[in-house]
Design a protein around this motif. Structure first.
Motif, PDB file in Angstrom:
ATOM      1  N   VAL A 136       0.836  -1.204   0.000  1.00 40.76           N
ATOM      2  CA  VAL A 136       0.000   0.000   0.000  1.00 40.76           C
ATOM      3  C   VAL A 136       0.871   1.255   0.000  1.00 40.76           C
ATOM      4  CG1 VAL A 136      -1.674   1.338   1.323  1.00 40.76           C
ATOM      5  CG2 VAL A 136      -1.971  -1.130   1.083  1.00 40.76           C
ATOM      6  N   LEU A 137       1.890   1.286   0.848  1.00 38.65           N
ATOM      7  CA  LEU A 137       2.753   2.468   0.946  1.00 38.65           C
ATOM      8  C   LEU A 137       3.569   2.671  -0.329  1.00 38.65           C
ATOM      9  CD1 LEU A 137       3.940   2.083   4.637  1.00 38.65           C
ATOM     10  CD2 LEU A 137       2.462   3.877   3.724  1.00 38.65           C
ATOM     11  N   GLU A 138       3.958   1.583  -0.970  1.00 41.44           N
ATOM     12  CA  GLU A 138       4.686   1.696  -2.227  1.00 41.44           C
ATOM     13  C   GLU A 138       3.816   2.343  -3.300  1.00 41.44           C
ATOM     14  OE1 GLU A 138       6.791  -1.264  -5.515  1.00 41.44           O
ATOM     15  OE2 GLU A 138       6.368  -1.991  -3.497  1.00 41.44           O
ATOM     16  N   ARG A 139       2.543   1.973  -3.281  1.00 39.75           N
ATOM     17  CA  ARG A 139       1.619   2.504  -4.280  1.00 39.75           C
ATOM     18  C   ARG A 139       1.138   3.900  -3.919  1.00 39.75           C
ATOM     19  NH1 ARG A 139      -2.230  -1.061  -3.762  1.00 39.75           N
ATOM     20  NH2 ARG A 139      -3.796   0.258  -2.797  1.00 39.75           N
ATOM     21  N   SER A 140       0.907   4.133  -2.613  1.00 43.08           N
ATOM     22  CA  SER A 140       0.327   5.415  -2.191  1.00 43.08           C
ATOM     23  C   SER A 140       0.848   5.768  -0.803  1.00 43.08           C
ATOM     24  CB  SER A 140      -1.204   5.324  -2.173  1.00 43.08           C
ATOM     25  OG  SER A 140      -1.779   6.511  -1.706  1.00 43.08           O
ATOM     26  N   PRO A 141       1.940   6.526  -0.720  1.00 41.43           N
ATOM     27  CA  PRO A 141       2.548   6.847   0.580  1.00 41.43           C
ATOM     28  C   PRO A 141       1.609   7.573   1.529  1.00 41.43           C
ATOM     29  CG  PRO A 141       4.016   7.403  -1.217  1.00 41.43           C
ATOM     30  CD  PRO A 141       2.705   7.084  -1.838  1.00 41.43           C
ATOM     31  N   ASN A 142       0.667   8.350   0.997  1.00 35.26           N
ATOM     32  CA  ASN A 142      -0.259   9.102   1.842  1.00 35.26           C
ATOM     33  C   ASN A 142      -1.645   8.455   1.783  1.00 35.26           C
ATOM     34  OD1 ASN A 142      -0.684  11.138   3.691  1.00 35.26           O
ATOM     35  ND2 ASN A 142      -1.343  12.608   2.162  1.00 35.26           N
ATOM     36  N   SER A 143      -1.683   7.158   2.063  1.00 37.02           N
ATOM     37  CA  SER A 143      -2.899   6.374   1.876  1.00 37.02           C
ATOM     38  C   SER A 143      -3.937   6.631   2.965  1.00 37.02           C
ATOM     39  CB  SER A 143      -2.536   4.880   1.881  1.00 37.02           C
ATOM     40  OG  SER A 143      -3.673   4.086   2.023  1.00 37.02           O
ATOM     41  N   VAL A 144      -5.190   6.768   2.547  1.00 37.17           N
ATOM     42  CA  VAL A 144      -6.306   6.889   3.495  1.00 37.17           C
ATOM     43  C   VAL A 144      -6.379   5.650   4.378  1.00 37.17           C
ATOM     44  CG1 VAL A 144      -8.814   6.997   3.689  1.00 37.17           C
ATOM     45  CG2 VAL A 144      -7.638   8.397   1.999  1.00 37.17           C
ATOM     46  N   THR A 145      -6.196   4.483   3.759  1.00 34.59           N
ATOM     47  CA  THR A 145      -6.254   3.232   4.514  1.00 34.59           C
ATOM     48  C   THR A 145      -5.239   3.225   5.645  1.00 34.59           C
ATOM     49  OG1 THR A 145      -6.985   2.034   2.549  1.00 34.59           O
ATOM     50  CG2 THR A 145      -6.047   0.727   4.325  1.00 34.59           C
ATOM     51  N   VAL A 146      -3.997   3.652   5.349  1.00 39.27           N
ATOM     52  CA  VAL A 146      -2.955   3.651   6.366  1.00 39.27           C
ATOM     53  C   VAL A 146      -3.293   4.624   7.495  1.00 39.27           C
ATOM     54  CG1 VAL A 146      -0.531   4.171   6.832  1.00 39.27           C
ATOM     55  CG2 VAL A 146      -1.163   2.891   4.783  1.00 39.27           C
ATOM     56  N   HIS A 147      -3.780   5.819   7.147  1.00 37.10           N
ATOM     57  CA  HIS A 147      -4.139   6.796   8.184  1.00 37.10           C
ATOM     58  C   HIS A 147      -5.244   6.254   9.092  1.00 37.10           C
ATOM     59  CE1 HIS A 147      -1.703  10.280   7.323  1.00 37.10           C
ATOM     60  NE2 HIS A 147      -2.018  10.238   6.037  1.00 37.10           N
ATOM     61  N   MET A 148      -6.255   5.614   8.504  1.00 37.96           N
ATOM     62  CA  MET A 148      -7.363   5.091   9.314  1.00 37.96           C
ATOM     63  C   MET A 148      -6.898   3.944  10.210  1.00 37.96           C
ATOM     64  SD  MET A 148     -10.497   5.323   6.539  1.00 37.96           S
ATOM     65  CE  MET A 148     -11.770   4.723   7.658  1.00 37.96           C
ATOM     66  N   LEU A 149      -6.042   3.077   9.673  1.00 40.95           N
ATOM     67  CA  LEU A 149      -5.536   1.984  10.492  1.00 40.95           C
ATOM     68  C   LEU A 149      -4.634   2.483  11.615  1.00 40.95           C
ATOM     69  CD1 LEU A 149      -4.873  -0.701   7.768  1.00 40.95           C
ATOM     70  CD2 LEU A 149      -6.413  -0.929   9.725  1.00 40.95           C
ATOM     71  N   MET A 150      -3.808   3.482  11.302  1.00 41.56           N
ATOM     72  CA  MET A 150      -2.979   4.073  12.352  1.00 41.56           C
ATOM     73  C   MET A 150      -3.852   4.722  13.416  1.00 41.56           C
ATOM     74  SD  MET A 150       0.159   3.392  11.840  1.00 41.56           S
ATOM     75  CE  MET A 150       0.938   4.560  12.961  1.00 41.56           C
ATOM     76  N   GLY A 151      -4.941   5.352  12.987  1.00 39.93           N
ATOM     77  CA  GLY A 151      -5.871   5.947  13.941  1.00 39.93           C
ATOM     78  C   GLY A 151      -6.509   4.906  14.833  1.00 39.93           C
ATOM     79  N   GLU A 152      -6.859   3.774  14.248  1.00 38.68           N
ATOM     80  CA  GLU A 152      -7.458   2.714  15.057  1.00 38.68           C
ATOM     81  C   GLU A 152      -6.434   2.146  16.034  1.00 38.68           C
ATOM     82  OE1 GLU A 152     -10.015  -1.392  14.608  1.00 38.68           O
ATOM     83  OE2 GLU A 152      -9.914   0.047  12.980  1.00 38.68           O
ATOM     84  N   ALA A 153      -5.204   1.984  15.570  1.00 36.30           N
ATOM     85  CA  ALA A 153      -4.154   1.485  16.467  1.00 36.30           C
ATOM     86  C   ALA A 153      -3.932   2.451  17.631  1.00 36.30           C
ATOM     87  CB  ALA A 153      -2.863   1.288  15.685  1.00 36.30           C
TER      88      ALA A 153
END
Length: 428
Positions: free
Chosen positions: A233-250
Motif C-alpha cells: 500500500v505504501l509503495e503505491r500510495s505513501p499518503n494512503s487513506v487506509t494507512v491513516h485510518m488503520l494508524m488511527g485505530e491502532a
C-alpha cells in the motif's frame, strides 16, 4: 423454467465496533435502492417465473394446463404488486398459490422476498428454506437467505447459505463480500481475511476492501501478512487513506485518542467521501467528549450514505445528552429500524423510556443491550433501577449482583496487569 434475476443492485454490509463499522461496496449492476442500516439499501433478489407457453388457439385445455395458466397469471399479478412495492398484496397472492400448490418454487421464493421487504425476517427465512428443499443449488434463494440473516444481524446463520452460494457461483462478488463480512462481524478475522484476499484480487484498488483486509490481518495476529500488505500500500500510495485510518485505530487501541483523531482528520482531508472516515472521526470526538464536533462528523457520514445507522445512533445519543429527548428518540428509533444490533441505541432508548416511566419498554431495551454485551455493567445497573421502581426487589438484587461481579472481574484483571508490569531499572 424459472429465470433467476442475476443483475444485483447493491451490497449491504455491516461491521463491528471500532466503532462498529458499516461499509458499502458497489458491484456493477442496475441501480440502487433505499437506505438501510448504515449500510446502503438491501434489495433482496426475486426469482421470476418465465411466462408459460400455452396454445391458446386449441379448443380444449386440460385441467392441469388451466391450473398452470392460472398460477402463471397470479405470479404475474403478484410481481406487478412487488414492482409497485405493495409487498402485503403480493404476499397474499403468493400465499394463495401455495394453498393449491405447496411446492411452487417461485411462490415460495418470492413470498420470502415480500416478507423480507416488510421486515419479517423469520417468516422470510422459512420460505427460503422451503424453496431450497426444492432447488438446493438455487443461487438467488441461497443468496436471499444469507441476506435475510445478514440484515437481521444473525451473521452466524448467514454463513452457511452464503458459503453454498459461493460454491455455486465462485466468481460472484456479492456473495463472497457478504460471506467475508459475516465472518468479520463475528470477529472470525482469519477466515474473513481469506475471503477479502479473493475480493481484492478482483478489485485491487478498492480502499474499503484494503482497510477491512488490513484490520482482519491485525486482529487475527497475521503480522507478516499485515507488514507485506502495508509495504504494498505504501509503495503505491505513501499518503494512503487506509494507512491513516488503520494508524488511527491502532492509536485508539492504545488510548492515544488525540493521536487517533489526527490520523482520522488526515484521512478525511485526503478523501472526505471514503466510507466511515467521518464516522470514525465522529466516534473518536464523541469518545473525547467533543460532542459538538462529533455531531458534525456523524451528520456528514449520514449525508455521504456511509455508516448511516451507527451515525444516527450516536447523533441520538448526543441529542439525549443535550436533553432533547424527542429528537433523540427519533434518531435512535431510526437507527434500530435500519440495523437492530446497535447496543448504544437500545441502551439510550431504555434510558428515555425509564425517564418517561415506561418501565416495561425500558426493561426490553436494557435486556437487548445486555444480550449484545453482558460484560458491561451499565445496562445491568439500569435494569436494577427499573426493577426497583416496579417493586421487583428480587430481580433488582440479581442485577446488582451481576454489576458487582463485573466490577470484581475488572478489578482482578487490573491487579493482574499491574503485577505483570516489570520493575523499573535501578538508577545508576
Amino acid at each position: 423454467m424459472f429465470a433467476p434475476c442475476t443483475d444485483f443492485p447493491c451490497l449491504p454490509l455491516a461491521t463491528r465496533h471500532l466503532p462498529l463499522r458499516a461499509i458499502r461496496l458497489r458491484p456493477q449492476g442496475r441501480a440502487a435502492a433505499c437506505k438501510a442500516l448504515g449500510w446502503s439499501a438491501i434489495c433482496l433478489l426475486s426469482v421470476l417465473v418465465a411466462p408459460a407457453t400455452e396454445d391458446f388457439c386449441s379448443p380444449l385445455q386440460s385441467p392441469l394446463a388451466i391450473a398452470h395458466q392460472s398460477q402463471t397469471q397470479l405470479l404475474h399479478q403478484a410481481q406487478a404488486l412487488m414492482d409497485h412495492k405493495d409487498y402485503p398484496g403480493a404476499a397474499r397472492i403468493y400465499e394463495r398459490i401455495l394453498r393449491t400448490d405447496p411446492n411452487s418454487f417461485p411462490a415460495l421464493s418470492n413470498l420470502g422476498v415480500a416478507n423480507a421487504q416488510m421486515g419479517n425476517y423469520k417468516t422470510a427465512a422459512k420460505m427460503y428454506d422451503r424453496a431450497l428443499r426444492l432447488q438446493p443449488k438455487s443461487y438467488p434463494a441461497l443468496l436471499n437467505l444469507g441476506l435475510c440473516y445478514f440484515k437481521a444481524g444473525d451473521f452466524r446463520s448467514a454463513v452457511a447459505p452464503l458459503k453454498e452460494a459461493v460454491q455455486v457461483q465462485p466468481d460472484n462478488f456479492q456473495a463472497r463480500s457478504l460471506l467475508a463480512m459475516s465472518y468479520y462481524s463475528q470477529k472470525e478475522f482469519s477466515r474473513a481475511s481469506r475471503e477479502f484476499e479473493k475480493l481484492i484480487a478482483v478489485q485491487p484498488d478498492n480502499a474499503t476492501l484494503e482497510y477491512l483486509l488490513a484490520e482482519s490481518y491485525l486482529w487475527s495476529g497475521q503480522e507478516r501478512q499485515l507488514l507485506d500488505f502495508f509495504s504494498k500500500v505504501l509503495e503505491r500510495s505513501p499518503n494512503s487513506v487506509t494507512v491513516h485510518m488503520l494508524m488511527g485505530e491502532a492509536d485508539d487501541g492504545l488510548d492515544k485518542t488525540s493521536d487517533a483523531i489526527k490520523e482520522f482528520e488526515a484521512a478525511a482531508a485526503i478523501s472526505p467521501h471514503t466510507p466511515n472516515v467521518h464516522f470514525g472521526l465522529g466516534y473518536l470526538l464523541w469518545k473525547d467528549k467533543q460532542f459538538d464536533k462529533a455531531y458534525v462528523e456523524f451528520q456528514q457520514e449520514v449525508e455521504s450514505d456511509g455508516s448511516v445507522a451507527k451515525s444516527k445512533a450516536y447523533l441520538g445519543d448526543i441529542e439525549m445528552k443535550r436533553n432533547r429527548d424527542d429528537q433523540a428518540r427519533v434518531l435512535l428509533e431510526q437507527a434500530v429500524k435500519l440495523y437492530p444490533q446497535i447496543r448504544i441505541a437500545h441502551y439510550d432508548l431504555g434510558v428515555l423510556d425509564a425517564r418517561q416511566r415506561n418501565f416495561d419498554e425500558a426493561v426490553s431495551q436494557f435486556q437487548q443491550a445486555v444480550t449484545m454485551d453482558p460484560k458491561q455493567a451499565d445496562a445491568h445497573y439500569r435494569l436494577a433501577e427499573v426493577y426497583r421502581a416496579q417493586g421487583k426487589t428480587q430481580l433488582a438484587q440479581e442485577e446488582l449482583k451481576k454489576v458487582a461481579e463485573i466490577h470484581e472481574t475488572e478489578r482482578t484483571k487490573l491487579l493482574h496487569e499491574i503485577s505483570e508490569t516489570p520493575p523499573a531499572a535501578p538508577e545508576p
